[in-house]
Design an enzyme around this catalytic site. Structure first.
Site, mmCIF file in Angstrom:
data_model
loop_
_atom_site.group_PDB
_atom_site.id
_atom_site.type_symbol
_atom_site.label_atom_id
_atom_site.label_comp_id
_atom_site.label_asym_id
_atom_site.label_seq_id
_atom_site.Cartn_x
_atom_site.Cartn_y
_atom_site.Cartn_z
ATOM 1 N N ASP A 13 0.777 -1.249 0.000
ATOM 2 C CA ASP A 13 0.000 0.000 0.000
ATOM 3 C C ASP A 13 0.807 1.298 0.000
ATOM 4 O OD1 ASP A 13 -1.898 -2.004 0.376
ATOM 5 O OD2 ASP A 13 -2.344 -1.468 2.432
ATOM 6 N N LYS A 75 -6.641 -5.093 -2.840
ATOM 7 C CA LYS A 75 -7.211 -5.642 -1.614
ATOM 8 C C LYS A 75 -8.069 -4.594 -0.925
ATOM 9 C CE LYS A 75 -3.316 -4.707 1.535
ATOM 10 N NZ LYS A 75 -3.971 -3.895 2.535
ATOM 11 N N CYS A 108 -1.795 -2.155 8.180
ATOM 12 C CA CYS A 108 -1.670 -3.189 7.147
ATOM 13 C C CYS A 108 -0.367 -3.975 7.239
ATOM 14 C CB CYS A 108 -1.840 -2.581 5.764
ATOM 15 S SG CYS A 108 -3.504 -1.923 5.492
#
Length: 179
Positions: A13, A75, A108
């Site tokens: 990310d 995701k 994350c």
């Protein structure tokens, strides 16, 4: 010791405006670009994730430029391991050591590391390649991952650890990347 044939790089990310506002953004983005280039030199598999790119944007260009020919895994879960495509691609590598880089450390990155450790993977967090919006949250994320059994490393440390020898074309290429 990290071994080339056992290691995979996972990028989490590093996207859009969030990547620009996190603590030490430019430093971390530069380090992630370096680890991606080094992983390419060492021929490590790279799994690249993006959290809801329609809303958060895509991976920053400083990193994406080195990922040509690769496709990101989209995701919506915090942990990459909750994404079936990620698990399938990770298992297909046959590798049990995961180098992790990305944002945010305490969300994350942490949740992915925790899942990987639970599933029997060795996790090496690239300490100079993870960050959060605040330094405090970054530190909490790192401490929790250490408590769970993750190891810490850095771009330079892991690249030379995998390389193991100070000669040859790969050594020369890695040396140029980290300088």
């Amino acid at each position: 010791m990290l071994k080339k044939e056992e290691t995979v790089l996972v990028l989490i990310d590093i996207q859009g405006k969030l990547a620009e506002i996190v603590d030490e953004s430019a430093f971390v983005i530069n380090n992630i670009a370096n680890i991606v280039q080094g992983a390419k030199v060492l021929e490590l598999p790279i799994l690249w994730l993006e959290q809801y790119p329609k809303g958060l944007g895509h991976t920053v260009e400083e990193i994406a430029q080195y990922l040509e020919g690769e496709q990101p895994i989209e995701k919506i879960t915090f942990s990459a391991y909750d994404n079936e495509e990620f698990v399938t691609k990770l298992e297909a590598t046959g590798r049990k050591t995961v180098l992790i880089a990305g944002i945010e450390t305490h969300i994350c990155v942490y949740q992915t590391a925790a899942h990987l450790l639970d599933m029997g993977y060795e996790v090496e967090v690239l300490a100079d390649c993870v960050t959060s919006r605040t330094a405090g949250n970054r530190e909490v994320g790192i401490q929790k991952m250490l408590q769970l059994g993750a190891n810490m490393t850095s771009v330079e440390m892991c690249l030379f650890e995998i390389q193991q020898i100070a000669k040859g074309d790969a050594f020369k290429a890695i040396s140029k990347i980290i300088k």
